[in-house]
Design a protein around this motif. Structure first.
Motif, short mmCIF file in Angstrom:
data_model
loop_
_atom_site.label_atom_id
_atom_site.label_comp_id
_atom_site.label_asym_id
_atom_site.label_seq_id
_atom_site.Cartn_x
_atom_site.Cartn_y
_atom_site.Cartn_z
N ASP A 60 -1.21 3.32 -4.63
CA ASP A 60 -2.59 3.75 -4.44
C ASP A 60 -2.99 4.79 -5.48
O ASP A 60 -4.08 4.75 -6.04
CB ASP A 60 -2.78 4.33 -3.02
CG ASP A 60 -3.07 3.26 -1.99
OD1 ASP A 60 -2.95 2.06 -2.33
OD2 ASP A 60 -3.43 3.61 -0.85
N ARG B 289 -14.31 -4.90 -3.26
CA ARG B 289 -15.40 -3.95 -3.51
C ARG B 289 -14.95 -2.84 -4.44
O ARG B 289 -15.67 -2.42 -5.34
CB ARG B 289 -15.88 -3.35 -2.18
CG ARG B 289 -16.79 -4.27 -1.38
CD ARG B 289 -17.49 -3.50 -0.27
NE ARG B 289 -16.56 -2.97 0.71
CZ ARG B 289 -16.12 -3.67 1.75
NH1 ARG B 289 -16.51 -4.91 1.93
NH2 ARG B 289 -15.28 -3.13 2.61
N LEU B 290 -13.73 -2.34 -4.21
CA LEU B 290 -13.23 -1.23 -5.03
C LEU B 290 -13.18 -1.63 -6.50
O LEU B 290 -13.44 -0.81 -7.39
CB LEU B 290 -11.84 -0.81 -4.55
CG LEU B 290 -11.22 0.38 -5.28
CD1 LEU B 290 -11.90 1.67 -4.87
CD2 LEU B 290 -9.72 0.48 -5.02
N TRP C 61 -10.88 5.23 -4.23
CA TRP C 61 -9.70 4.91 -3.43
C TRP C 61 -10.03 3.82 -2.43
O TRP C 61 -11.16 3.74 -1.97
CB TRP C 61 -9.23 6.12 -2.62
CG TRP C 61 -8.99 7.37 -3.37
CD1 TRP C 61 -9.92 8.32 -3.71
CD2 TRP C 61 -7.74 7.85 -3.87
NE1 TRP C 61 -9.31 9.34 -4.39
CE2 TRP C 61 -7.97 9.09 -4.51
CE3 TRP C 61 -6.43 7.35 -3.84
CZ2 TRP C 61 -6.96 9.82 -5.11
CZ3 TRP C 61 -5.43 8.09 -4.44
CH2 TRP C 61 -5.70 9.32 -5.08
N LEU C 62 -9.02 3.05 -2.06
CA LEU C 62 -9.18 2.19 -0.88
C LEU C 62 -9.25 3.06 0.36
O LEU C 62 -10.04 2.84 1.26
CB LEU C 62 -8.00 1.21 -0.76
CG LEU C 62 -8.08 -0.06 -1.60
CD1 LEU C 62 -6.85 -0.91 -1.34
CD2 LEU C 62 -9.33 -0.83 -1.28
N ASP C 63 -8.38 4.07 0.43
CA ASP C 63 -8.42 5.06 1.50
C ASP C 63 -8.30 6.43 0.86
O ASP C 63 -7.31 6.72 0.19
CB ASP C 63 -7.27 4.84 2.49
CG ASP C 63 -7.45 3.56 3.28
OD1 ASP C 63 -8.28 3.57 4.20
OD2 ASP C 63 -6.78 2.55 2.95
N ARG D 239 0.80 -1.21 0.00
CA ARG D 239 0.00 0.00 0.00
C ARG D 239 0.85 1.28 0.00
O ARG D 239 0.64 2.19 0.81
CB ARG D 239 -0.96 0.01 1.21
CG ARG D 239 -2.02 -1.09 1.17
CD ARG D 239 -2.99 -0.91 0.03
NE ARG D 239 -3.54 0.43 -0.01
CZ ARG D 239 -4.52 0.86 0.78
NH1 ARG D 239 -5.08 0.04 1.64
NH2 ARG D 239 -4.97 2.09 0.68
N PRO E 250 -12.08 -4.95 1.05
CA PRO E 250 -12.20 -3.60 0.51
C PRO E 250 -11.72 -3.52 -0.95
O PRO E 250 -12.32 -2.84 -1.77
CB PRO E 250 -11.29 -2.76 1.41
CG PRO E 250 -11.09 -3.57 2.64
CD PRO E 250 -11.20 -5.00 2.22
N LEU E 251 -10.65 -4.25 -1.25
CA LEU E 251 -10.11 -4.24 -2.60
C LEU E 251 -11.12 -4.86 -3.57
O LEU E 251 -11.36 -4.35 -4.67
CB LEU E 251 -8.80 -5.03 -2.62
CG LEU E 251 -7.98 -4.98 -3.89
CD1 LEU E 251 -7.60 -3.56 -4.24
CD2 LEU E 251 -6.73 -5.84 -3.74
#
Length: 861
Positions: free
Chosen positions: A148, A181-182, A401-403, A143, A178-179
């Motif tokens: 990112d 879903r992204l 974004w993931l974050d 990450r 999360p990935l």
DNA sequence: CTCTCCCT
């Protein structure tokens, strides 16, 4: 696989033996249907080199290239070399790589291994990536901020321009949900790795250290780690790898292990980033003697050490965290994450079964954070913000974004870009910003390069930018500090360039760092603009640096030569005894923000004259008023760079408006009681405020304290002209000032409705005492003076006064607003007592008709 | 008591 690719059959055989091989058919089938796929496989599975080669003949590739992203240059070069060797080719043919300052690519290249920053540049130059059929993100679990960003840009681009672009995310350990879903529920394919089992032994310290948020204790970590290393060394064979948070701990543990090393004839090898290249190599290279390698987190991902069978993990890491409040980064010591600890333990199982000693309790393991915090949440976002502006994104949330980049650091980044002239008020890149975006540098350093070129200082600017973006070329002395002076770095660089090895050594300069800085500087030289002629411009280093770091100009504090005040408002200090200490002004580009005070690691001198001559735009000048010890206003002209005061000059003439403002501010601070109130003024205020309560519709002015304080400018300011001292306020006639706020009619009406005095039946005039809140005014009067009056006197036509009826000796007898009721019920009762106490006075039976008197009764005849 | 990478 297609015949177009040479030697594929041999490569195919090799790949068939990799642990990743079983998932390859599944991967190919999935990628044919889904443009986005996640591959999860542990280290040692061969995914980095195996998978890209297998995609070469996929029909969807249609002759386009495959991009493989690696987080580190070394990894990129090694992956390319390995794949090329599988094809029996030199690197640069079918498989090539591109990293900073180095490129092995040809027209035949089909797989291009690049480091993460390069992809961002490729996307910015050709947002459709026309030549690329697939982008593979390797080691995505790390990450990094570059990965990112690159993923966010790739997803954005593929949605609008290239739905066919294959995006493959490869990860060893990651929260995959999360990935997943992204990437729009992208298919997930899991593979096996090849590594040996690592046994875990937990050596918990005292229970008090098990609290998740206990403060980090340097000495304690050194103590327990040393003990654990000795235990592990005695219990196990083979080499040891020890994870410690930083250089300080490594040196302290190395000292304590000295005896063991002598007795057991083993080698203690420190390993951290600032070590010279040769010492790093020495730490990594296995030998005949047993080794104990003491490493920072550099050995967690970046370096693989052969021959390690035992890992000792102290459980901490040091990592940078950007503080948007001061625009600086600080190092914090934090607990290792569960994923990081797993990675560390895995280092013992590369060659055979191993063991890992963890210096925490097994039960405590669950309280560690599951993963390292993504860099995007902790880093300086200036470069990322510049990239997003170039991409045309005003608000990061426009991308997926993931974050999400955090708001505080992002806002700070935009502010800095604005200050550097890189973005305009709309958040669009200026022409200057466009140029900064093309330079492979932090925007501050890109700015330095462009300005330096304009000023005819390109050489120095290139060297400075290279020095500040690469590793410090001066190594720390074994047990001493290294000076923060940038001049020393320039001397080391010059010695390196002129081949003066002895001088380089005496400066404690590092050859490989100098080589790297020299390369980068040369590259920047090609990118920089042609220098313009500035015959008279001769710049000190500091003077050049100020363009990039105007907020890091620092002024020596009077109390200590090492302590400085930064223009940004924070304090920072040099190491004790640093030769720079005591210089009036320095510029300090490399600082750790610290807790209360920062620590300066690199700085250059600048003189006040240089600041005045070349950086006058930073100097602001204004008059400032102070209260002296007698509470009188004095004026000084002040020159400042941010928080630093360059000069103060007393001024004889004071600007009247500023004086007035200062006075009003002072009155607001102290309250209205600082004004010369007397009874008359207070009573007037109370009368008008009472009228306001009794006749809310009549438009009486509001003279309440809070309102008066708020409106000082309107009612008081006209009387304060040329007042210099608080003591002069005593001359104000407050009653007259307040009265002036009423019209002539209002004043007359007020006098009539709320008389100041009232005439009682005895003919005497007595004052009425009003209060602010609309209660009845008080009339204090001797009881006898009221004889002959039936009803309570009124004010404002309807408000009965509050009678404080007094004895002849002015002692309170009764308080009432109902005189008639008093005469009827209470007077007969008090009369007896009054007669007894004041026999010489007249106490009539019918006070309503008796004549009033203030005197004692006449003697009986 | 200074983490580690990266940039056509």
């Amino acid at each position: 696989m297609a015949a177009s690719t040479p030697n594929m059959s041999k490569a195919q055989q090799q790949i068939g033996r990799l642990p990743i091989a079983p998932i390859i058919p599944d991967l190919l089938a999935t990628l044919a249907l889904h443009p986005r796929v996640i591959v999860s496989a542990p280290p040692g599975s061969g995914k980095t080199t195996g998978l890209p080669l297998c995609l070469l003949d996929a029909p969807w590739l249609a002759g386009r290239r495959i991009l493989l992203l690696e987080p580190r240059r070394l990894a990129a070069r090694m992956a390319a070399n390995w794949m090329a060797s599988l094809l029996d080719e030199p690197v640069g043919q079918t498989v090539g790589y591109r990293i900073r300052l180095e490129k092995k690519i040809s027209s035949a290249t089909r797989i291009e291994v690049v480091t993460e920053g390069i992809l961002t540049r490729m996307l910015q130059d050709d947002p459709s990536l026309a030549q690329i059929g697939a982008v593979i993100f390797d080691e995505f679990h790390e990450r990094s901020i570059h990965a990112d960003l690159a993923l966010a840009l790739c997803l954005d681009m593929s949605e609008s321009l290239r739905e066919d672009l294959r995006i493959l995310i490869m990860s060893a350990t990651l929260e995959l949900d999360p990935l997943h879903r992204l990437l729009d529920e992208a298919p997930l394919i899991c593979g096996q790795g090849e590594s040996y089992p690592v046994a875990l032994r937990y050596l918990p310290p005292a229970l008090t250290r098990q609290q998740p948020n206990h403060l980090y204790d340097f000495q304690h970590t050194v103590r327990i780690t040393t003990a654990a290393v000795i235990q592990a060394f005695n219990e196990q064979g083979g080499d040891l790898l020890v994870f410690l948070p930083g250089i300080g701990e490594i040196k302290a543990v190395a000292d304590r292990l000295g005896v063991l090393a002598q007795e057991q004839n083993c080698l203690i090898r420190p390993l951290y980033g600032d070590l010279s290249g040769s010492l790093q190599d020495e730490a990594i290279r296995p030998g005949r003697q047993r080794r104990i390698v003491l490493a920072t987190s550099i050995a967690e991902t970046s370096l693989t050490i052969e021959g390690i069978t035992t890992v000792v993990d102290a459980g901490y890491r040091r990592s940078p965290r950007f503080d948007p409040n001061c625009g600086m980064t600080r190092l914090i010591t934090e607990r290792v994450s569960q994923a990081g600890a797993k990675q560390r333990a895995g280092r013992a199982g590369r060659l055979g079964p191993g063991i890992c000693y963890r210096l925490w309790a097994e039960a405590f393991h669950q309280t560690l954070p599951p993963h390292n915090r993504p860099e995007i949440l902790e880093a300086d976002l200036c470069r990322l913000a510049l990239e997003l502006c170039q991409w045309g994104v005003k608000d990061p949330s426009e991308l997926a974004w993931l974050d999400l980049p955090p708001a505080g650091p992002y806002a700070q980044a935009i502010t800095l870009l604005h200050d550097l002239g890189a973005v305009d008020g709309n958040g669009s890149l200026t022409p200057h910003g466009q140029k900064l975006a093309t330079l492979p540098l932090h925007p501050r350093l890109g700015h330095l390069l462009l300005i330096g070129a304009e000023l005819g200082q390109l050489d120095a600017a290139c060297d400075l930018a290279a020095l500040l973006s690469e590793r410090d070329p001066i190594l720390p002395a074994p047990h001493g500090e290294r000076s923060a002076d940038l001049e020393l770095r320039f001397m080391a660089l010059a010695a390196f360039r002129q081949g003066r090895q002895g001088e380089l050594r005496s400066l404690n300069g590092d050859l490989s760092s100098c080589r790297r800085i020299d390369q980068v500087s040369k590259r920047l030289h090609q990118l920089g603009n042609q220098p313009k002629k500035h015959p008279n411009a001769s710049f000190g280093l500091g003077s050049l640096l100020v363009y990039a770091y105007p907020d890091r100009v620092a002024n020596c504090r009077p109390d200590s030569p090492e302590r400085y005040l930064l223009a940004g408002g924070r304090g920072a200090r040099l190491a004790i005894g640093d030769p720079l200490a005591g210089l009036a002004f320095i510029v300090a580009p490399i600082i750790d923000a610290g807790h209360r005070e920062g620590r300066i690691f690199l700085a250059a001198e600048i003189t006040l004259k240089e600041l005045r001559d070349l950086h006058h735009q930073l100097i602001s000048s204004h008059s400032k008023l102070y209260w002296d010890e007698r509470d009188c206003l004095v004026s000084r002209k002040e020159e400042r760079i941010g928080a630093i005061v360059l000069s103060t000059t007393p001024q004889a003439v004071l600007e009247p408006n500023l004086m007035l403002q200062a006075l009003l501010t002072r009155i607001r601070k102290e309250g209205l009681s600082i004004l010369p109130w007397d009874r008359k003024a207070r009573n007037f205020q109370a009368r008008i405020n009472s009228l306001r309560c009794w006749q809310p519709e009549a438009g009486w002015p509001d003279l309440f304290e809070a309102t008066l304080l708020e409106n000082l400018e309107d009612w008081l300011a006209p009387y304060l002209n040329n007042l210099l001292c608080l003591s002069q306020l005593a001359s104000l006639n407050l009653l007259a000032i307040l009265e002036a706020g009423l019209s002539w009619e209002q004043r007359n009406l007020a006098a009539q409705l709320t008389p100041v005095q009232i005439t009682v039946p005895s003919g005497t005039r007595h004052p009425l005492e009003y209060t602010d809140d609309g209660r009845s005014p008080i009339l204090s009067v001797r009881l006898q003076e009221m004889f002959g009056l039936e009803d309570t006197p009124l004010v404002c036509n309807r408000i009965p006064v509050l009678l404080h009826l007094l004895s002849p000796a002015s002692r309170p007898v009764q308080v009432t607003s109902d005189l008639r009721g008093f005469w009827d019920t209470t007077y007969p009762l008090v009369k007896k007592e009054l007669q007894g106490r004041y026999p010489r006075h007249h106490w009539p039976g019918d006070p309503r008709t008796a004549p009033p008197t203030a005197r004692i009764k006449k003697k009986k005849n």
